[in-house]
Scaffold this motif. Structure first.
Motif, PDB file in Angstrom:
ATOM      1  N   LEU A 131       4.712   7.910  -0.062  1.00  0.00           N
ATOM      2  CA  LEU A 131       3.280   7.849  -0.346  1.00  0.00           C
ATOM      3  C   LEU A 131       2.496   7.366   0.868  1.00  0.00           C
ATOM      4  N   LYS A 132       3.027   6.360   1.565  1.00  0.00           N
ATOM      5  CA  LYS A 132       2.321   5.875   2.760  1.00  0.00           C
ATOM      6  C   LYS A 132       2.270   6.962   3.832  1.00  0.00           C
ATOM      7  N   GLY A 133       3.360   7.720   3.976  1.00  0.00           N
ATOM      8  CA  GLY A 133       3.344   8.814   4.937  1.00  0.00           C
ATOM      9  C   GLY A 133       2.344   9.887   4.552  1.00  0.00           C
ATOM     10  N   ALA A 134       2.288  10.221   3.262  1.00  0.00           N
ATOM     11  CA  ALA A 134       1.371  11.261   2.799  1.00  0.00           C
ATOM     12  C   ALA A 134      -0.084  10.857   3.009  1.00  0.00           C
ATOM     13  N   LEU A 135      -0.392   9.581   2.788  1.00  0.00           N
ATOM     14  CA  LEU A 135      -1.775   9.116   2.894  1.00  0.00           C
ATOM     15  C   LEU A 135      -2.138   8.655   4.294  1.00  0.00           C
ATOM     16  N   GLY A 136      -1.216   8.830   5.233  1.00  0.00           N
ATOM     17  CA  GLY A 136      -1.502   8.460   6.604  1.00  0.00           C
ATOM     18  C   GLY A 136      -1.535   6.973   6.839  1.00  0.00           C
ATOM     19  N   LEU A 137      -0.846   6.215   5.973  1.00  0.00           N
ATOM     20  CA  LEU A 137      -0.835   4.761   6.104  1.00  0.00           C
ATOM     21  C   LEU A 137       0.320   4.265   6.951  1.00  0.00           C
ATOM     22  N   SER A 138       1.183   5.179   7.375  1.00  0.00           N
ATOM     23  CA  SER A 138       2.297   4.815   8.247  1.00  0.00           C
ATOM     24  C   SER A 138       2.620   6.024   9.101  1.00  0.00           C
ATOM     25  N   GLY A 139       3.466   5.808  10.087  1.00  0.00           N
ATOM     26  CA  GLY A 139       3.863   6.912  10.949  1.00  0.00           C
ATOM     27  C   GLY A 139       4.998   7.730  10.384  1.00  0.00           C
ATOM     28  N   ALA A 140       5.448   7.377   9.163  1.00  0.00           N
ATOM     29  CA  ALA A 140       6.584   8.086   8.575  1.00  0.00           C
ATOM     30  C   ALA A 140       6.209   9.533   8.287  1.00  0.00           C
ATOM     31  N   ALA A 141       7.194  10.425   8.446  1.00  0.00           N
ATOM     32  CA  ALA A 141       6.974  11.820   8.094  1.00  0.00           C
ATOM     33  C   ALA A 141       6.872  11.940   6.580  1.00  0.00           C
ATOM     34  N   GLY A 142       6.114  12.918   6.136  1.00  0.00           N
ATOM     35  CA  GLY A 142       5.962  13.124   4.704  1.00  0.00           C
ATOM     36  C   GLY A 142       7.257  13.572   4.054  1.00  0.00           C
ATOM     37  N   ARG A 148       7.077  17.056  -1.941  1.00  0.00           N
ATOM     38  CA  ARG A 148       5.945  16.802  -2.829  1.00  0.00           C
ATOM     39  C   ARG A 148       6.381  16.157  -4.137  1.00  0.00           C
ATOM     40  N   PHE A 149       7.623  16.408  -4.541  1.00  0.00           N
ATOM     41  CA  PHE A 149       8.142  15.818  -5.768  1.00  0.00           C
ATOM     42  C   PHE A 149       8.170  14.297  -5.647  1.00  0.00           C
ATOM     43  N   LEU A 150       8.655  13.796  -4.514  1.00  0.00           N
ATOM     44  CA  LEU A 150       8.759  12.354  -4.326  1.00  0.00           C
ATOM     45  C   LEU A 150       7.377  11.724  -4.225  1.00  0.00           C
ATOM     46  N   ILE A 151       6.425  12.432  -3.632  1.00  0.00           N
ATOM     47  CA  ILE A 151       5.061  11.909  -3.542  1.00  0.00           C
ATOM     48  C   ILE A 151       4.436  11.853  -4.934  1.00  0.00           C
ATOM     49  N   GLY A 152       4.695  12.881  -5.737  1.00  0.00           N
ATOM     50  CA  GLY A 152       4.211  12.855  -7.114  1.00  0.00           C
ATOM     51  C   GLY A 152       4.814  11.711  -7.898  1.00  0.00           C
ATOM     52  N   LEU A 153       6.111  11.469  -7.689  1.00  0.00           N
ATOM     53  CA  LEU A 153       6.772  10.354  -8.359  1.00  0.00           C
ATOM     54  C   LEU A 153       6.171   9.028  -7.906  1.00  0.00           C
ATOM     55  N   ALA A 154       5.889   8.897  -6.618  1.00  0.00           N
ATOM     56  CA  ALA A 154       5.278   7.666  -6.113  1.00  0.00           C
ATOM     57  C   ALA A 154       3.892   7.462  -6.718  1.00  0.00           C
ATOM     58  N   THR A 155       3.154   8.558  -6.899  1.00  0.00           N
ATOM     59  CA  THR A 155       1.837   8.463  -7.539  1.00  0.00           C
ATOM     60  C   THR A 155       1.980   7.947  -8.963  1.00  0.00           C
ATOM     61  N   LEU A 156       2.926   8.518  -9.698  1.00  0.00           N
ATOM     62  CA  LEU A 156       3.188   8.052 -11.061  1.00  0.00           C
ATOM     63  C   LEU A 156       3.560   6.571 -11.070  1.00  0.00           C
ATOM     64  N   SER A 157       4.456   6.196 -10.174  1.00  0.00           N
ATOM     65  CA  SER A 157       4.922   4.802 -10.147  1.00  0.00           C
ATOM     66  C   SER A 157       3.789   3.840  -9.803  1.00  0.00           C
TER      67      SER A 157
END
Length: 894
Positions: free
Chosen positions: A92-103, A106-115
């Motif tokens: 989620l931090k990578g997706a939102l540009g809050l860290s330098g981590a690669a994205g 999309r499944f894991l980002i959706g799960l992070a949103t749910l969590s």
């Protein structure tokens, strides 16, 4: 007060009350522009006492900025990201540009949103309001829809408002219709009470019951002929804009082009255009803009579109130029403004867009990357660089799940690509699109042709393409195409250091399987299983291929061991892309081993994930496995439903593996019900089609033998007996030798075959097969009038069938037992797992291992609250009241 929306308001009230009570709910409100969707969300916000409100609005000009809308929604609660499991937090931090981590995917980002939403709801219920969802950027929409489909018991209400075109499969929805005459008249009287009667009647007529039109048209309507909505509303806004001073109009145009509503950016850009902060005040007073802190927003979304389109070309050109300078450091937005002022090839703007696309890809924003790369190509003068950018755009479009767009971009790229590597890459892309569209034959042929283009220049790339071509041919049960792929792979003379040995051997073994028959391929396949077992981490593709091959050689223990390891690793790490196929191999191994409840739970979970992440080619296989489980449980309706879905998948794709399970399932149901003629006819018919090349044709040979003999047609048992005997001789496994002996006992007679078979059936290896041998032997003994001996074997069969949940088989064994002189056949022992749903079973089994609710949720891609809810439902079914008591239960293996 909302006029004419009583029913819609009640739905919103129920949703909010549910959240207050700890239940989650979702609603997608559809309607035309101006119909009142935003007003209904406003009602929800006003009624949300005791709930925390999170809001987001899709913006048309922001649809190419990945995760922009998601970031807007989650910004107030991002401090809680650290409470998420590490893979989710990083994604989620990578997706939102809050860290330098690669994205991540999309499944894991959706799960992070749910969590994150669930974590927030731990502090109290929340309501998420998403307006103009049709303008959400694709990654945000994917993440929010994923979370929406998994909401359960968190205390979250999620409401989307959207126009037609926003796809929300599986979610509850409603439509706002135009106001009726009474409500329209009431709204007009409320907003414009002093209208002359004739003018009032005309407004009511022209508005068509559209609330926004009823509000806006009285301010600007004239004697002109009616225009269609929402054009008439936009025209009304345009008329209001025309009456404002030049500076205010230009500031509103700046706000329309600057999607983030950043007050500082607007002031800097305005200064560059010679307008000051007072223009903002005029725009706010006129009812166009609203200022909250350092954020500027439009009072209604349609005002933004009206403002942008009312500007002249030179005004828009100047606005984009000013914003490009004012956004220095905000590279993604700046790139698009640079592109907007490019009147021809412009490498500075093209490079900026290309870099923006790369950042979008790193954050899983593939649709945004495709759009940026396509625009970059339009600004590119160099022919080869243009082809490269169009090709990259096509790949990004395919990654975004837009095969039609990918196809169009690939065709455009093909007009400029001339080097072999580019040509091969485009062939690979077109093959991928063809596969997604269900044209598997075309996909295979494109991969073979593309591999030819680079075979001499880049044999490794050619090899990878041919391996994919071989996999396609295997799924099609096409011996000729598979053989061609195998021959071409051998001709490449790849080196060991190329790392393709296992994949090449797999294609060769698969080719032998289709061309020589399954028995002829076993010796070449066994090393692949051992290779896969030695890999303990990563290399999911090689391990799953090894697990699949283990199933082909009849080593179901190895198949289950390998695939269970991949499933656990993927669940722990949130790697969703491999989970459907991993669940396919795991569930099929469990099915062969008689672990029917586990197969049901795992296939159901795999199907849910395959549907969520868009893997339609996995769904047919999983539905076929579920059809087989339904057959063995005696669920005729469910079996027929799933078999029908498998047939539809086969008709669309030509992929035969799911069809093989489904057709076998239907025959198994016939056999268990005593419909022996129907069973043997069905299986004979199946062998006339592509299923004859699938491994299921080996395994259902024993069913053909039994059905033929019981139907009084022993001659029809000869071919399937020979087919299974050839494979069993090559397989060299105790269970297959036991099944072969059982078949010989049916066809040839001889008690010694039954007794030898029972000696070979290992304890627990394939209990369903042992039970069937016991049943047939007991039937034979009863016919020989040795009823006492028969009863022992029939009791054993009945006990196993009961334990496995094989209801029709248990009924058959019970009837035989009564016929053998046992007045009352033993009833099934209480089965504490039988009443659990597949998801409850998954959760219970993980809870027994000591995992916390949060850890279980991370593995099963649900929220911890959902885990708690299902445990609460499962405890009384299992007769326990706590985790401590749960840990003492023996849940068995089935």
């Amino acid at each position: 007060m909302l006029q004419g929306r009583n029913d819609d308001q009640r739905v919103i009230d129920d949703l909010l009350d549910g959240a207050r009570a700890g239940r989650s709910g979702v609603l997608v409100v559809y309607g035309d522009p101006g119909i009142g969707k935003t007003a209904l969300l406003g009602y929800a916000a006003a009624r949300a006492s005791g709930l925390r409100i999170l809001r987001s609005t899709g913006v048309e000009t922001e649809a190419e900025l990945p995760f922009a809308a998601l970031h807007q929604l989650l910004r107030p609660v991002l401090a809680s990201v650290s409470a998420l499991p590490e893979p989710q937090a990083n994604a989620l931090k990578g997706a939102l540009g809050l860290s330098g981590a690669a994205g991540e995917d999309r499944f894991l980002i959706g799960l992070a949103t749910l969590s994150l939403l669930a974590e927030t709801a731990e502090q109290g219920p929340i309501v998420c309001l998403v307006d103009d969802a049709h303008w959400l950027d694709r990654p945000s929409a994917d993440a929010l829809l994923f979370a929406a489909r998994r909401l359960d018991a968190e205390g979250i209400a999620l409401v989307f408002a959207a126009r037609d075109g926003f796809r929300s499969p599986g979610l509850p929805s409603s439509r706002l219709d135009p106001l009726d005459a009474e409500a329209a008249a009431a709204l007009l009287s409320e907003r414009a009470p002093d209208l002359p009667e004739g003018f009032r009647a005309r407004i009511l007529d022209e508005s068509g019951g559209n609330p926004l039109a009823l509000i806006e048209l009285p301010r600007t309507a004239d004697a002109h002929s009616p225009l269609p909505l929402p054009g008439r509303i936009q025209e009304a806004y345009g008329a209001r804009l025309a009456g404002l001073p030049h500076g205010a109009r230009l500031m509103i145009l700046l706000a329309a082009a600057e999607t983030a509503g950043d007050l500082g950016v607007l002031l800097r850009a305005g200064a560059a255009l010679g307008i000051g902060a007072e223009a903002l005040g005029v725009a706010e007073h006129a009812g166009f803009l609203s200022l909250t802190g350092a954020t500027v927003s439009f009072v209604h979304p349609l005002m933004r579109a009206a403002a942008f389109h009312s500007g002249t070309f030179d005004q828009r050109f100047a606005v984009h130029g000013a914003l490009a300078e004012a956004l220095d450091g905000q590279e993604d937005q700046q790139a698009w403004h640079l592109a907007a002022v490019a009147l021809g090839p412009d490498e500075r703007a093209a490079t900026a867009l290309e870099k923006s696309a790369e950042r979008a890809r790193e954050r899983n924003g593939h649709a945004a990357a495709a759009t940026a790369l396509e625009r970059a190509a339009e600004l590119t003068a160099d022919r080869s660089l243009l082809a490269e950018r169009l090709t990259a755009a096509a790949v990004a479009a395919a990654d975004a799940g837009s095969p039609e767009r990918a196809q169009g971009l690939a065709e455009r790229a093909g007009r400029y690509a001339d080097d072999p590597r580019s040509v091969a890459r485009l062939a690979e892309l077109r093959a991928r699109v063809a596969f997604e569209r269900g044209s598997v034959h075309t996909a295979h042929d494109l991969l073979v042709w593309g591999a030819q283009q680079v075979a001499d220049l880049d044999p490794v790339t050619a090899g990878l393409m041919l391996v994919d071509a071989g996999r396609n041919a295997w799924q099609l049960s096409d011996p000729e195409r598979l053989g061609e792929a195998a021959v071409r792979l051998r001709a490449l003379r790849l080196r060991p250091e190329d790392g393709l040995d296992t994949a090449v051997n797999a294609v060769a073994a698969a080719s032998d399987s289709l061309n020589l028959g399954p028995a002829g391929a076993l010796s070449g396949m066994r090393p692949l299983v051992e290779d896969a077992r030695r890999i303990r981490q990563g290399s999911y593709g090689l391990r799953i291929n090894g697990a699949f091959v283990a199933g082909l050689v009849g080593d179901f223990a190895a198949q289950r061991e390998i695939s269970a390891g991949v499933v656990e690793e993927c669940r722990t790490g949130g790697v969703a892309g491999f989970l459907p196929v991993a669940y396919v191999t795991l569930a099929s191994a469990e099915l062969y081993q008689g672990r029917f409840r586990s197969a049901l739970a795992d296939a159901s979970e795999g199907l849910r994930i395959a549907t969520d992440i868009g893997q339609p080619h996995r769904t047919g296989y999983l539905e076929g496995i579920l059809a087989w489980v339904a057959a063995v449980e005696g669920d005729d309706v469910r079996c027929a439903e799933l078999a029908g879905l498998c047939a539809e998948h086969y008709a669309a794709t030509g992929i035969a593996n799911g069809l093989a399970w489904a057709q076998w399932a239907a025959a198994m149901l016939d056999l268990s019900r005593g419909r022996n003629v129907e069973a043997v006819d069905r299986l004979d018919d199946v062998l006339a089609g592509p299923v004859r090349h699938q491994i299921q044709a080996v395994h259902f040979a024993a069913d053909q033998v039994e059905a033929a003999v019981r139907a009084g047609s022993p001659d029809r048992a000869k071919e399937p007996l020979a087919r299974f005997a050839e494979w069993a001789a090559a397989a060299r496994r105790d269970w297959s030798d036991a099944v072969l002996l059982r078949c010989r006992a049916l066809v040839e007679g001889g008690e010694e075959h039954f007794t030898a078979a029972l000696r070979l059936h290992g304890p627990g290896e394939r209990p369903m097969e042992r039970a069937r041998t016991e049943l047939l032997y007991g039937e034979w003994l009863r016919r020989e009038r040795r009823k006492r001996e028969a009863r022992a074997h029939l009791r054993s069969a009945l006990e196993i069938f009961h334990r496995l949940g094989a209801r029709p088989w248990a009924e058959r064994a019970g009837a035989e037992l009564r016929a053998a002189g046992e007045a009352t056949a033993p009833s099934a022992a209480p089965d504490r797992l039988a009443d659990l749903s597949p998801q409850e079973l998954q959760i219970v089994r993980l809870a027994v291992t000591g995992l916390t609710n949060k850890e279980i949720g991370a593995r099963l891609f649900v929220s911890p609250k959902t885990v708690s809810y299902h445990l609460y439902r499962a405890f009384p079914k299992l007769g326990v009241a706590s985790r401590i008591e749960l840990a003492r239960l023996d849940l068995g293996e089935y």
